[in-house]
Design an enzyme around this catalytic site. Structure first.
Site, mmCIF file in Angstrom:
data_model
loop_
_atom_site.group_PDB
_atom_site.id
_atom_site.type_symbol
_atom_site.label_atom_id
_atom_site.label_comp_id
_atom_site.label_asym_id
_atom_site.label_seq_id
_atom_site.Cartn_x
_atom_site.Cartn_y
_atom_site.Cartn_z
ATOM 1 N N HIS A 374 0.818 -1.215 0.000
ATOM 2 C CA HIS A 374 0.000 0.000 0.000
ATOM 3 C C HIS A 374 0.848 1.261 0.000
ATOM 4 O O HIS A 374 0.544 2.222 -0.684
ATOM 5 C CB HIS A 374 -0.915 -0.003 1.223
ATOM 6 C CG HIS A 374 -2.126 -0.836 1.010
ATOM 7 N ND1 HIS A 374 -2.924 -1.276 2.022
ATOM 8 C CD2 HIS A 374 -2.672 -1.311 -0.131
ATOM 9 C CE1 HIS A 374 -3.916 -1.974 1.524
ATOM 10 N NE2 HIS A 374 -3.771 -2.021 0.220
ATOM 11 N N ARG A 481 -6.419 -6.665 -12.443
ATOM 12 C CA ARG A 481 -6.298 -7.825 -11.537
ATOM 13 C C ARG A 481 -7.301 -7.657 -10.393
ATOM 14 O O ARG A 481 -7.005 -7.009 -9.394
ATOM 15 C CB ARG A 481 -4.886 -7.907 -10.970
ATOM 16 C CG ARG A 481 -3.809 -8.278 -11.972
ATOM 17 C CD ARG A 481 -2.466 -8.342 -11.268
ATOM 18 N NE ARG A 481 -1.454 -9.011 -12.045
ATOM 19 C CZ ARG A 481 -0.501 -8.400 -12.736
ATOM 20 N NH1 ARG A 481 -0.456 -7.085 -12.741
ATOM 21 N NH2 ARG A 481 0.395 -9.097 -13.406
ATOM 22 N N ARG A 517 -9.935 -9.261 -15.148
ATOM 23 C CA ARG A 517 -9.593 -10.668 -14.948
ATOM 24 C C ARG A 517 -10.272 -11.129 -13.664
ATOM 25 O O ARG A 517 -10.127 -10.473 -12.623
ATOM 26 C CB ARG A 517 -8.086 -10.858 -14.821
ATOM 27 C CG ARG A 517 -7.757 -12.324 -14.626
ATOM 28 C CD ARG A 517 -6.294 -12.573 -14.590
ATOM 29 N NE ARG A 517 -5.701 -12.109 -13.339
ATOM 30 C CZ ARG A 517 -4.416 -12.184 -13.085
ATOM 31 N NH1 ARG A 517 -3.586 -12.681 -13.980
ATOM 32 N NH2 ARG A 517 -3.932 -11.761 -11.944
ATOM 33 N N GLU A 616 -1.431 -19.070 -19.936
ATOM 34 C CA GLU A 616 -0.283 -19.008 -19.033
ATOM 35 C C GLU A 616 0.123 -20.387 -18.543
ATOM 36 O O GLU A 616 0.964 -20.518 -17.665
ATOM 37 C CB GLU A 616 -0.548 -18.045 -17.864
ATOM 38 C CG GLU A 616 -1.880 -18.185 -17.188
ATOM 39 C CD GLU A 616 -2.119 -17.095 -16.130
ATOM 40 O OE1 GLU A 616 -1.218 -16.307 -15.827
ATOM 41 O OE2 GLU A 616 -3.231 -17.067 -15.589
ATOM 42 N N ASP A 640 3.541 -16.238 -15.692
ATOM 43 C CA ASP A 640 3.271 -17.637 -15.370
ATOM 44 C C ASP A 640 3.688 -18.568 -16.499
ATOM 45 O O ASP A 640 4.216 -19.655 -16.248
ATOM 46 C CB ASP A 640 1.778 -17.837 -15.055
ATOM 47 C CG ASP A 640 1.480 -17.533 -13.598
ATOM 48 O OD1 ASP A 640 2.284 -17.957 -12.741
ATOM 49 O OD2 ASP A 640 0.477 -16.874 -13.318
ATOM 50 N N ARG A 650 8.577 -18.364 -10.252
ATOM 51 C CA ARG A 650 8.771 -16.944 -10.596
ATOM 52 C C ARG A 650 9.159 -16.088 -9.397
ATOM 53 O O ARG A 650 9.604 -14.958 -9.539
ATOM 54 C CB ARG A 650 7.519 -16.375 -11.273
ATOM 55 C CG ARG A 650 6.311 -16.335 -10.390
ATOM 56 C CD ARG A 650 5.051 -16.052 -11.186
ATOM 57 N NE ARG A 650 4.624 -14.669 -11.075
ATOM 58 C CZ ARG A 650 3.457 -14.199 -11.520
ATOM 59 N NH1 ARG A 650 2.621 -15.005 -12.152
ATOM 60 N NH2 ARG A 650 3.115 -12.955 -11.378
ATOM 61 N N CYS A 687 0.349 -9.836 -21.540
ATOM 62 C CA CYS A 687 0.182 -8.945 -20.391
ATOM 63 C C CYS A 687 1.160 -9.228 -19.251
ATOM 64 O O CYS A 687 1.019 -8.661 -18.172
ATOM 65 C CB CYS A 687 -1.250 -8.975 -19.890
ATOM 66 S SG CYS A 687 -1.778 -10.568 -19.279
#
Ligand code: PEP
Ligand code: MG
Length: 762
Positions: A374, A481, A517, A616, A640, A650, A687
């Site tokens: 944040h 997202r 998504r 992915e 991914d 990852r 993306c």
């Protein structure tokens, strides 16, 4: 004979012995004598006490050489003559590593450097301890014995205590002559370059200021539990009021309230309060209760692999600090910040950041934060450069020091010299020119020099990101997202809250397309309220579509919220981690059923619904044709896809450094996938965040990607790059390279792009 005395070596003198020694050292420093005499007396006192045949003190010169300043036991003629380079010999190695070096047989040690003038031939055992002050090694204290033995832990600890005092004395100017003191001061306060990770780009030049408030000591056990519970209650009330006030104040103009609202949720979280109360009722003081719950929270934070979850736990950690400050009454005692402050803090929450005087704040250096935390999100929204993970910052910087941070490279320059200063000023000027140029170019089309068109969108996850659409000129949001909203709250977001967010996002997009998504939950992206089994391989576990299919209670309300938010407008829904075509068939059925349901209930529906699949997982990439039959568009999740292609986590640094998405194998694979999508006449975009790097983006364009969704900060650079590329040449070059040879194309392509004179940085 250089060795003046030889005694049997034995164990340390224990704590009392050390106290006596430290006192004697103080006495020596206080005597009237020349600097050299006092230094020699000190070595004599130490040697006598620790039962060493030799005790020597080496000091670091401004040129980083180490000079023998005093010795008890070595040839005296070597004093001020023997010098070792940085890292040279055992002494140099002790200084360079800033760690004690112990060996039973010095001449056999690989770092040993023989100095005949010192007469050290008969010596075997060696203990070197660095003199550390403000995080810097000022010199080395060396103890040596003739016989071959290992110094005990007690002896090493005692030597460290002595070394700490020696460093203190050396820096104070009480012991050394004026010139040497100045030299030590130069070593201590000279320029230092530290490295961290850049989270919010930009250069900040200013004055260091520390934010962490030291916590006063407090009792652990309470005398009166009822009054501790009362103190806790009123501190919690104060904390909540302060966050509410911040929300109510006008100071949040321009910054989305989402972030602080979430923070507020934590402040009001019943579970947190109950845990705190339980700790108080177990007999602790309010402060200890906060610390205990904070420690439990930290333990969870260490285990959490998912960055989103870790960040939310950071918020809770930060709230605990604020609560402690309310308990101590220190919350209002904020010192004024210097002009152009670069604030350094171990942790900071969004509320703390928003409370800092913006007119004075230039930059931030935080011990812990990640791209999605944040505080980073707010810093990005406010345009405050942010660097994190800088080890040694607190010991190397003092409040008031000049400091420069580069939020792109992660460089931190402490007390920079004039040359460094000038070059950063120049860099800052160039960057702001470049930013201004990118902003001027935001309406230019994404078209290559030879007329090939690109569709460039941006990635987002909060309403806060939406203003970047206008500032970058991106064509829309290619990846929103939605799981972020699921991960930051204390419970599953209600349908109404989801609908509110999606409506706000569509409104802010102002007619530009937004690809939502559905929540990519599961695996590591698991919120606290989700009850789940432990998995050996969470990345390959019950996540994405797999979880959505098994838990319609999560997917259905989300689809309803999306349909309701997009009434009368176009809705694009993208499904994550699609592995088999049937999963997409299932997803589409849910959308159809929910749309029918709305109609039957007499509600309006979106003007059009487009369904997409993320590519992915290699199995999905392999059956593009089948998936295309039930999709309206596809999007390659390169993060991914590369992870599964290389079977390389990852989030693990070692595997990330090992496999480059520009390896010919991966580029060839992508080329094949893109070709199949084209055969199926299916729009496909890329993306993954990797394309934020311009060389990567160029390679992807070279193998056929024509639609991108990039982090907003990468859009301007991409436009510049693509407008100066001749796609026919790039395609031919990449095609030939991918077909022949092996390994990554990164270096060669970077070179080629430079040779072509393509405007390009990095
Ligand atoms: C990806 O995997 O490339 C992607 C865009 O999704 P995420 O990074 O959210 O997993
Ligand atoms: Mg993904």
């Amino acid at each position: 004979m250089a060795i003046e005395k030889t005694r049997p070596a034995h164990g340390g003198h224990g704590e009392r012995g050390i106290t006596v020694l430290l006192k004697r050292m103080h006495d020596v420093v206080a005597t009237e004598a020349t600097a050299q005499e006092r230094l020699d007396d000190l070595t004599k006192v130490i040697a006598a006490h620790v039962v060493a045949d030799v005790c020597s003190i080496y000091l670091r010169l401004p040129n980083d050489e180490l000079e023998l300043f005093s010795t008890q036991g070595l040839n005296r003629e070597a004093v001020h003559q023997t010098r070792l380079k940085w890292g040279e010999g055992l002494v140099g190695a002790t200084c360079a590593t800033q760690k004690p070096l112990v060996t039973a047989d010095a001449p056999l040690h690989p770092a040993f450097s023989y100095r005949p003038e010192t007469g050290e031939d008969p010596l075997h055992s060696f203990l070197g301890v660095p003199l550390i002050r403000s995080g810097k090694a000022l010199g080395v204290l060396v103890l040596q014995n003739k016989i071959s033995r290992r110094y005990t832990d007690d002896e090493i600890q005692a030597a460290q205590a002595v070394a700490t005092l020696l460093a203190e004395i050396a820096a104070s100017g009480e012991l050394l002559d004026e010139d040497t003191t100045q030299e030590v001061d130069q070593v201590l306060h000279g320029p230092v370059r530290l490295e961290g990770k850049g989270l919010v780009p930009g250069i900040a030049i200013g004055t260091a200021a520390f934010h962490d408030v030291p916590m006063p000591k407090h009792k652990v056990f309470a005398d009166d539990t009822a009054s501790e519970a009362q103190r806790l209650e009123s501190a919690l009330d104060d904390l909540r009021t302060s966050v509410d006030d911040l929300l109510a104040s006008g100071s949040l103009a321009g910054v989305s309230r989402d972030v602080l609202e979430t923070y507020r949720l934590f402040a009001y979280d019943r579970g947190w309060k109950e845990r705190l109360r339980a700790a108080v009722f177990s007999g602790l003081t309010a402060e200890s209760a906060v610390e205990q719950v904070q420690a439990e929270n930290r333990a969870r934070m260490m285990k959490a692999k998912d960055p989103y979850l870790r960040d939310r736990l950071h918020d809770l950690d930060d709230l605990s600090f604020r609560l402690l400050r309310h308990l101590s009454g220190e919350i209002d005692q904020r010192d004024d910040l210097p002009e152009n402050a670069i604030v350094i803090a171990r942790v900071m929450g969004p509320a703390d950041l928003l409370e800092i005087d913006r007119a004075r704040l230039q930059g931030l250096v935080l011990g812990e934060a990640s791209t999605t935390s944040h505080v980073a999100i707010v810093a990005r929204a406010l345009g405050i450069p942010l660097v994190t993970g800088v080890s040694g910052i607190t010991s190397s910087v003092e409040a008031g020091d000049d400091i420069i941070i580069d939020g792109e490279t992660g460089d931190v320059q402490v007390r920079p010299n004039t040359d460094v200063n000038a070059s950063y000023r120049e860099k800052a000027a160039l960057r702001s020119e470049q930013q201004a140029a990118f902003a001027r170019e935001r309406d230019l089309p994404f078209v290559s020099a030879d007329g090939v068109e690109f569709d460039v969108m941006m990635n987002a996850g909060l309403a806060l990101d939406m203003p970047h659409l206008a500032s970058t000129g991106a064509n829309g949001v290619g990846l929103f997202r939605t799981e972020l909203q699921f991960l930051i709250g204390a419970q599953l977001p209600r349908m109404s809250a989801q609908q509110k967010l999606y409506t706000e996002v569509l409104d802010l997009a102002d007619g530009k397309p937004v690809v939502f998504r559905t929540a990519d939950l599961g695996g590591d992206k698991s919120a606290d309220y989700m009850v789940r089994e432990e998995e050996a391989n969470p990345a390959m576990g019950w996540r994405g579509m797999r979880m959505a299919i098994d838990r319609p209670g999560i997917l259905r309300p989300q689809i309803r919220a999306l349909l309701a938010a997009a009434v009368g407008r176009e809705l694009r829904v993208l499904f994550p981690m699609v592995t088999l075509a049937d999963e997409l068939v299932f997803a589409r059925e849910i959308i159809d059923k929910e749309t029918d349901f709305r109609r039957r209930c007499g509600h309006d529906v979106p003007s059009k619904v487009l369904v997409g699949a993320m590519i992915e997982v290699p199995s999905a990439a392999w059956q593009i044709g089948e998936i295309a039959k039930c999709a309206d568009f596809l999007s390659i999740g390169g993060n991914d896809l590369a992870q599964f292609f290389f079977a390389a986590d990852r989030d693990t640094e070692q595997t990330q450094a090992r496999y480059d998405p520009l390896d010919r194998s991966f580029l060839g694979f992508l080329h094949h996938v893109l070709g199949n999508a084209e055969k199926a006449d299916m729009p496909i975009s890329y993306c993954g965040e990797q394309a934020a790097n311009l060389v990567t983006a160029a390679a992807l364009a070279g193998v056929g990607v024509r639609r991108f969704s990039l982090p907003a900060s990468a859009v301007g650079g991409f436009r510049r790059m693509i407008r100066s590329v001749t796609m026919a040449e790039l395609t031919a070059w990449t095609g030939a390279k991918v077909m022949n040879g092996r390994g990554s194309l990164r270096r060669e392509l970077a070179l080629w792009l430079r040779e072509q004179g393509i405007l390009f940085e990095g």
